[in-house]
Motif scaffolding. Sequence first.
Motif, PDB file in Angstrom:
ATOM      1  N   ILE A   1      28.703   2.044  -1.024  1.00 38.30           N
ATOM      2  CA  ILE A   1      27.844   1.980  -2.214  1.00 38.30           C
ATOM      3  C   ILE A   1      28.173   3.147  -3.138  1.00 38.30           C
ATOM      4  O   ILE A   1      28.283   2.985  -4.358  1.00 38.30           O
ATOM      5  CB  ILE A   1      26.347   1.990  -1.826  1.00 38.30           C
TER       6      ILE A   1
ATOM      7  N   CYS B   1      26.350   3.306   3.059  1.00 38.71           N
ATOM      8  CA  CYS B   1      26.107   4.369   2.078  1.00 38.71           C
ATOM      9  C   CYS B   1      27.408   4.855   1.453  1.00 38.71           C
ATOM     10  O   CYS B   1      27.476   5.135   0.251  1.00 38.71           O
ATOM     11  CB  CYS B   1      25.366   5.544   2.726  1.00 38.71           C
TER      12      CYS B   1
ATOM     13  N   LYS C   1      22.648  -7.584  -5.449  1.00 38.31           N
ATOM     14  CA  LYS C   1      23.478  -6.971  -6.488  1.00 38.31           C
ATOM     15  C   LYS C   1      22.602  -6.258  -7.516  1.00 38.31           C
ATOM     16  O   LYS C   1      22.929  -5.143  -7.960  1.00 38.31           O
ATOM     17  CB  LYS C   1      24.329  -8.055  -7.156  1.00 38.31           C
TER      18      LYS C   1
ATOM     19  N   ILE D   1      19.126   5.908  -2.816  1.00 36.23           N
ATOM     20  CA  ILE D   1      18.860   4.907  -1.781  1.00 36.23           C
ATOM     21  C   ILE D   1      17.554   5.230  -1.058  1.00 36.23           C
ATOM     22  O   ILE D   1      16.697   4.356  -0.868  1.00 36.23           O
ATOM     23  CB  ILE D   1      20.022   4.842  -0.783  1.00 36.23           C
TER      24      ILE D   1
ATOM     25  N   ALA E   1      30.988  -5.712   0.462  1.00 39.40           N
ATOM     26  CA  ALA E   1      30.725  -5.260  -0.910  1.00 39.40           C
ATOM     27  C   ALA E   1      31.363  -6.189  -1.929  1.00 39.40           C
ATOM     28  O   ALA E   1      30.763  -6.502  -2.967  1.00 39.40           O
ATOM     29  CB  ALA E   1      31.240  -3.838  -1.097  1.00 39.40           C
TER      30      ALA E   1
ATOM     31  N   ILE F   1      25.153  -3.515   3.862  1.00 42.51           N
ATOM     32  CA  ILE F   1      25.162  -3.353   2.411  1.00 42.51           C
ATOM     33  C   ILE F   1      24.460  -4.510   1.715  1.00 42.51           C
ATOM     34  O   ILE F   1      23.799  -4.326   0.695  1.00 42.51           O
ATOM     35  CB  ILE F   1      26.609  -3.164   1.889  1.00 42.51           C
TER      36      ILE F   1
ATOM     37  N   TYR G   1      29.751   3.110  -6.997  1.00 43.77           N
ATOM     38  CA  TYR G   1      29.086   3.864  -8.074  1.00 43.77           C
ATOM     39  C   TYR G   1      30.086   4.777  -8.778  1.00 43.77           C
ATOM     40  O   TYR G   1      30.185   4.788 -10.015  1.00 43.77           O
ATOM     41  CB  TYR G   1      27.936   4.671  -7.498  1.00 43.77           C
TER      42      TYR G   1
ATOM     43  N   ILE H   1      21.402  -2.970  -6.165  1.00 42.09           N
ATOM     44  CA  ILE H   1      22.469  -1.963  -6.193  1.00 42.09           C
ATOM     45  C   ILE H   1      22.503  -1.282  -7.557  1.00 42.09           C
ATOM     46  O   ILE H   1      22.594  -0.050  -7.659  1.00 42.09           O
ATOM     47  CB  ILE H   1      23.838  -2.593  -5.872  1.00 42.09           C
TER      48      ILE H   1
END
Length: 288
Positions: free
Chosen positions: A139, A136, A22, A280, A173, A17, A143, A25
């Motif tokens: 992330i 994935c 940041k 992504i 994360a 990740i 979100y 992301i």
Amino acid sequence: MKYTGGTKEMSKSLVFIDDFSKEEIYEIFKLADKFADDMSQLKPLEGKTVVLFFPESSIRTRVTFEKGIQELGGKTILFPPSALDKKEKLGDVIGYLENWVDAIVVRHSDIEVVKSMAKHAKIPIINAMTSENHPCEIITDIYALSKLHKDIEKKKFLFVGAKGNIGNTWKAASELMGFELEQCCPDGYKIDNIKFHANIDEAVIGKDIICTDSIPNGAKEDFKEYQITLQHMQKANQGAILNPCPPFFRGEEVSEDVMNSDYFVGYEFKKCLMTVQQAILCYLLDTK
């Protein structure tokens, strides 16, 4: 005459990740918003082909990658992960595949396989899950959580579960995004360098987001006192939510009553898995 090939530069891959910053992301989140708002006219993967390595047991991640690529105009070619477990060196496999495909999405238990692919590839390699991590998935969860809490970085997270791919990635994360994360589990299942609680009744107090993972094989007896129940969620902060990582098992890491309550984020929470994975892939391919 000997053909020496082109001079294609190395592309960025997603193995861990924190291969993203940041800021990156949040760029991916903006792109996911774009796809969620109107995908019907967007075909950024037109003319692109993506190879997928997925086991038969994969459901959510495979469906969302395959459908997501196709909706954006791309094509997919599917192989089982065992296709990579052979005598031929991964660098040679990648060297040939790069002639015909634009990216590779791989789900393989061994993180070293994915790392080796990324090391040799000039095209993006996306880690769709290993036994070490699951970038994935997490992330996407961040979100989705950011849609429920705009100040997500200020929320207090609790991970109830053993050290493993989900817990490891939540830790990474938290370090990347800056939110506070603690763990609750029996002794012997701790994640290194993270605040730890042995008592679940105390651990949930003051928390905003409770995350779980399925209990490791053979560890059910060790975790019998660590099942998240409705009573536990009622001790957390007002507005707290329960985010169990699928597949979850009622009566094991989560109780039936809490899964039937408003604390559970719900099945639609994972709806954005497809748009985030699309974002992504397009970010890495620079087809935004």
